[in-house]
Design an enzyme around this catalytic site. Structure first.
Site, mmCIF file in Angstrom:
data_model
loop_
_atom_site.group_PDB
_atom_site.id
_atom_site.type_symbol
_atom_site.label_atom_id
_atom_site.label_comp_id
_atom_site.label_asym_id
_atom_site.label_seq_id
_atom_site.Cartn_x
_atom_site.Cartn_y
_atom_site.Cartn_z
ATOM 1 N N ASP A 1 -3.722 0.006 25.362
ATOM 2 C CA ASP A 1 -4.792 -0.595 24.559
ATOM 3 C C ASP A 1 -4.569 -2.095 24.387
ATOM 4 O O ASP A 1 -3.469 -2.620 24.594
ATOM 5 C CB ASP A 1 -4.855 0.094 23.189
ATOM 6 C CG ASP A 1 -6.262 0.112 22.608
ATOM 7 O OD1 ASP A 1 -7.125 -0.659 23.078
ATOM 8 O OD2 ASP A 1 -6.492 0.898 21.671
ATOM 9 N N ASP B 1 -2.239 9.198 19.650
ATOM 10 C CA ASP B 1 -2.728 7.822 19.605
ATOM 11 C C ASP B 1 -1.884 6.984 18.648
ATOM 12 O O ASP B 1 -0.753 7.330 18.287
ATOM 13 C CB ASP B 1 -4.217 7.818 19.225
ATOM 14 C CG ASP B 1 -4.980 6.656 19.838
ATOM 15 O OD1 ASP B 1 -4.870 5.539 19.307
ATOM 16 O OD2 ASP B 1 -5.685 6.871 20.838
ATOM 17 N N ASP C 1 -15.166 2.367 22.484
ATOM 18 C CA ASP C 1 -14.732 2.991 21.232
ATOM 19 C C ASP C 1 -15.888 3.730 20.550
ATOM 20 O O ASP C 1 -15.664 4.475 19.595
ATOM 21 C CB ASP C 1 -14.188 1.918 20.273
ATOM 22 C CG ASP C 1 -12.727 1.595 20.559
ATOM 23 O OD1 ASP C 1 -12.091 2.315 21.341
ATOM 24 O OD2 ASP C 1 -12.223 0.605 19.998
#
Length: 738
Positions: A479, A367, A549
Site C-alpha cells: 500500500d 490488513d 478503496d
C-alpha cells in the site's frame, strides 16, 4: 519481417498484424514521421511530407536560402528544444555555458530479434521469437550528446513499444531538463482526446473532449501516477465507438510523475508527447553516463475502442505481467479491513477464516494493524515487527492455524511510509523526504521515506524479508497512502535534488524486484490508497492492483469500466463488501455485489460472522460461480456492452474460440412501465447456436437458445428487473460443446 528499412529511400517501416508505422531520414538527417495507421502492405507515405515557405518558421543552417524546410511544421519522431521547433519537445538539455539548444541528427541504426530489458525500469518482454527491435542513434550536431531510440514491434498484438536513452559523450556534465519517451505527430486536428481522471475512491472516470488549438495536458506531480489522472490516453476519431473508428492508445510504463500532452499547432496538426513530467525533474548527466527514460506502448485499432482495449489486455497479460500467477487463477480472498479495521486479534482472524473456508474462500489477508503498536493510523509505520498483544503466537502461529483450515495467509505492508511515532523515525529521521528549515508536512499522519537512498531500500528489504521468512506468507498487499511533498533528500547534493522524484520511483521498483526474486511464490498486489498507482509500470511487478478503496458495487461499475480501456480484468482487485457500504452508505443486493466483484481478481471485505445462513450460502455460491467462469473472466476477451452511466450497465467475457460467453447485467435505475432493453452481444460465432443459461426465472421464459448471428446483430432482450440494483448473469455455450 516486422521491421523493414529501404536504404534507397531512407524509410523505416514497422509492421504489425493490422497497422503500419513509418518514418524516414530527411536530407539533413532529421527523423521525420510519415504515417501510423491501417496496415499498408506496400509503398510509402513520404508524399505526405509538406515543405513550404511559412513565416516565422526558422530553417536549419544547411538549408541556407531555402526557406521551405523547417522543423516548426514538419512531423518528427523525437523533437528537441531550441532548434526551430516551437512545439512541445521531447528532449531539453542545458549545457555548462548556459545554452539549451539541441539539434538531433541520424547517425546509425540496427535491427535485431528480441527486445532488451530496461535497467531498473519495467518493460514489455518478448516471448521467444515474438518481436523485433529497431535501435536508432541520433546525435546533437554540435555536442556529442547521443539519443538512442528503441522501437520494438509486437506483431500479432498490434503493439509497438518505444523507449529512449540519452548518453553524454562530452567531457563535461550536462543537465537534462526534459526526457520524454515518445512523440507522435499527426497531419490533422480531427481527434478526440480520451483521458481517465478521478480522485481517491473514484478513479479512472472517462473524459472525452475534442482537441482544440493549443495544449491539452493531463499529468501528475504527486510522486505517483495518481488517482487524479492515469498514464494511459486515447486519441480517436470523433465518430469512434466500441466497434468502429480509428483509435490510438498510448500507455506509459511508469508509476511516478508523468505528463501526456496533445497539442494542436498553428497549421492544424496534432502532436502527442508522453513521458516523465518535466516539472520537478532535472537530471545531472556526467561524462560517460546515460539516462534511461521509461517505456511507452502504442497500439492502433482501425475498428474502434473495443478492439483497442482487447489488444492492450492481451499484451499486458502475456508480455508485461510476470511470475507464477501470470497465468494462474488468483486465490479467492477475504480481507479483514472493513470487517475489523484496527480492532482485531488472532482469535478474531481465525473465526473469520473458519467461516470463509466453509464458503470456499482460499486466502485470508491480514490488513493494517498487525505490527508495532499499531492501533490507529498515527503510529508504527516502519516498525515491521509483530504486535504480540494482537498475535501472541506470532505470524507463524497464526499462519499455522489458517493453513490448518486449508487457507493461505496474506499480509499488508506500507513500505514507503514512516510514522512520526515510530522507532524507525526516532532512529533515522534523516531517512524522510523533508526540506531543512521547513516544517515537514504530514499526510494521513505519516511521512514519506526517501526511496532515492540505497540504505533506506536495503533496510526495508531486510526487515520485510525477515517478516516473510518468519511464516508461510503467500500474498502481500503493498500500500501507499499519501503522495509526495517537499521531496528533498539528504542523500544527494543540491545540484541533484531535481532527480529525487525519479530516483524515488526507481527505489520502489528496485525493492519490488528484489522481493520478487527472493520470494517468487508470493502473490504481490499493488495498492496506493486503492487505485492511486494503477498503471502499467506496477503491473510488471504486481499482476493485480487494488482497483479502488471504494467497494460500493454501483460506483465500481464506473471505476472498472474506465479501468477496462487499458487494463485486463484479471489485474483489477475487486471485493464484495458489507451493506450499507462503508464509503457511500448504499445498499446493494449480495448477488449484484458478487457479479460486479467477480469481474476482477475476486475477494471479500466483510465480517462473515455477522451474516445469516442464507447470506453465507449465497457467498459460497458466488465463489463457485467465479471458479467455474474464471477462464472466461481471467483469459477471455472483454467487451463493454453499455456505458455504466445509463439505466443498465452490461459487459461480457467471451472465449477466444468463440464457444463460450458470460454476460453480466446490472440495472442501476429501475423504471416504471418500461420496455425491456436489448443488448447486442459480441465475440460469438455467427454460425453457431448457443444454449443460454440464466438462474432468473423470468429470463428463462425468454430464451433457451439462439444463433450467434442473431445475438450479435439483432440482440438479446433482457427482462425488466425491479427493485434496487438487480442483476443478471447469463452463460452462453455453443450447442456442439454441451
Amino acid at each position: 519481417m516486422a521491421i523493414l528499412y529501404d536504404n534507397s529511400k531512407k524509410i523505416f517501416t514497422l509492421q504489425t498484424q493490422d497497422s503500419t508505422y513509418q518514418f524516414c531520414i530527411s536530407q539533413f538527417g532529421y527523423l521525420l514521421h510519415l504515417y501510423y495507421g491501417r496496415k499498408m502492405e506496400y509503398g510509402d507515405a513520404s508524399g505526405l511530407i509538406h515543405t513550404g515557405d511559412h513565416g516565422f518558421c526558422p530553417c536549419p543552417n544547411e538549408a541556407k536560402d531555402d526557406r521551405t524546410f523547417s522543423l516548426d511544421f514538419l512531423p518528427q519522431e523525437y523533437p528537441s528544444l531550441g532548434n526551430g521547433d516551437y512545439r512541445t519537445p521531447c528532449l531539453a538539455v542545458s549545457y555548462p555555458n548556459g545554452s539549451s539548444a539541441c539539434d538531433l541528427r541520424y547517425v546509425s541504426h540496427r535491427i535485431f530479434s528480441g527486445k532488451p530489458a530496461l535497467n531498473g525500469l519495467p518493460a514489455l518482454y518478448c516471448n521467444e521469437g515474438s518481436c523485433e527491435t529497431l535501435e536508432i542513434i541520433l546525435q546533437d550536431s554540435s555536442e556529442p550528446i547521443e539519443v538512442h531510440l528503441f522501437y520494438s514491434v509486437f506483431e500479432t498484438q498490434n503493439a509497438i513499444s518505444r523507449s529512449c536513452s540519452v548518453v553524454n559523450k562530452t567531457r563535461h556534465a550536462v543537465f537534462l531538463d526534459s526526457v520524454l519517451s515518445c512523440c507522435m505527430d499527426f497531419y490533422g486536428d480531427h481527434y478526440d482526446f480520451m483521458t481517465f481522471y478521478g480522485r481517491h475512491a473514484m478513479e479512472r472516470s472517462v473524459e472525452r473532449r475534442r482537441l482544440t488549438h493549443g495544449k491539452t495536458v493531463v499529468d501528475s506531480v504527486r510522486g505517483a501516477s495518481s488517482h487524479q489522472q492515469n498514464p494511459f490516453v486515447i486519441l480517436c476519431e470523433p465518430n469512434a465507438d466500441e466497434d468502429k473508428g480509428e483509435c490510438y492508445g498510448i500507455s506509459l510504463l511508469y508509476s511516478g510523475n508523468f505528463a501526456a500532452c496533445a497539442e494542436v499547432d498553428q497549421f492544424d496538426q496534432t502532436r502527442f508527447t508522453m513521458g516523465i513530467n518535466p516539472n520537478l525533474f532535472r537530471w545531472k548527466l556526467a561524462p560517460g553516463e546515460s539516462f534511461q527514460a521509461p517505456e511507452t506502448v502504442l497500439s492502433y485499432s482501425p475498428e474502434g475502442l473495443g478492439m483497442l482495449s482487447g489488444q492492450f489486455h492481451t499484451l499486458f497479460r502475456n508480455n508485461l505481467c510476470r511470475g507464477c500467477y501470470k497465468d494462474r487463477r488468483r486465490p479467492v480472498l477475504i480481507n479483514n479491513w472493513e470487517a475489523t479495521y484496527f480492532d482485531f486479534n488472532e482469535d478474531k482472524l481465525v473465526r473469520i477464516a473458519e467461516e470463509a473456508s466453509k464458503a470456499g474462500i482460499e486466502l485470508l489477508v491480514m490488513d493494517d494493524g498487525w505490527f508495532g503498536s499499531r492501533n490507529n493510523d498515527c503510529t508504527s509505520l516502519g516498525d515491521w515487527t509483530v504486535n504480540r498483544k494482537k498475535l501472541p503466537n506470532g505470524l507463524d502461529g497464526l499462519c499455522r492455524k489458517i493453513n490448518g483450515l486449508g487457507m493461505k495467509l496474506g499480509i499488508w505492508f506500507e513500505p514507503e511510509m514512516v510514522s512520526e511515532n515510530s522507532e524507525l523515525y526516532r532512529k533515522h529521521g534523516e531517512w524522510c523526504l523533508r526540506i531543512p528549515g521547513r516544517p515537514n508536512q504530514r499526510g494521513r499522519s505519516q511521512f514519506v521515506l526517501d526511496f532515492s537512498r540505497s540504505d533506506v531500500v536495503d533496510y526495508l528489504f531486510n526487515s520485510i524479508s525477515e517478516v516473510l521468512h518468519s511464516a508461510n506468507i503467500e500474498y502481500v498487499k503493498w500500500d501507499m497512502n499519501r503522495h509526495l511533498t517537499q521531496a528533498w533528500s539528504a542523500g544527494v547534493p543540491a545540484e541533484r535534488e531535481g532527480e529525487v522524484y525519479h530516483r524515488y520511483v526507481l527505489g520502489v521498483y528496485n525493492l519490488l524486484e528484489r522481493l520478487l526474486k527472493a520470494f517468487p511464490n508470493i502473490l504481490f498486489e499493488g495498492c496506493a490508497g486503492g487505485g492511486g498507482r494503477f498503471d502499467a509500470g506496477m503491473l510488471y511487478y504486481t499482476p493485480q492492483i487494488w482497483c479502488s478503496d471504494n467497494t460500493d458495487a454501483i460506483d465500481r461499475l464506473e471505476i472498472q469500466y474506465g479501468t477496462s480501456f487499458a487494463y485486463p480484468a484479471c489485474s483489477m482487485g475487486s471485493h464484495v463488501s458489507a451493506c450499507p457500504n462503508h464509503q457511500t452508505g448504499r445498499s446493494v443486493p449480495l448477488k449484484t455485489r458478487g457479479i460486479v466483484a467477480m469481474s476482477g481478481a475476486f475477494g471479500f471485505e466483510l465480517d462473515l460472522e455477522k451474516l445469516n445462513a442464507g447470506e453465507k450460502e449465497e457467498i459460497a455460491s458466488l465463489v463457485k460461480q467465479y471458479k467455474k467462469y474464471y477462464k472466461l473472466i481471467g483469459r477471455g476477451n472483454y467487451y463493454r456492452l453499455t456505458d455504466p452511466h445509463g439505466c443498465v450497465s452490461a459487459w461480457q467475457f467471451a472465449s477466444a474460440d468463440r464457444k463460450e460467453a458470460l454476460v453480466n447485467i446490472v440495472v442501476t435505475r429501475a423504471r416504471a412501465n418500461a420496455i425491456p432493453p436489448v443488448l447486442k452481444l459480441e465475440g460469438l460465432d455467427e454460425a453457431k447456436s448457443y444454449r443460454i443459461v440464466c438462474d432468473d426465472l423470468e429470463f428463462k421464459d425468454y430464451y433457451k437458445d439462439c444463433s450467434g448471428s442473431a445475438l450479435m446483430n439483432a440482440g438479446l432482450r433482457i427482462p425488466n428487473l425491479y427493485g434496487d440494483y438487480p442483476s443478471l448473469q447469463i452463460h452462453l455455450l455453443a450447442e456442439d460443446d454441451q
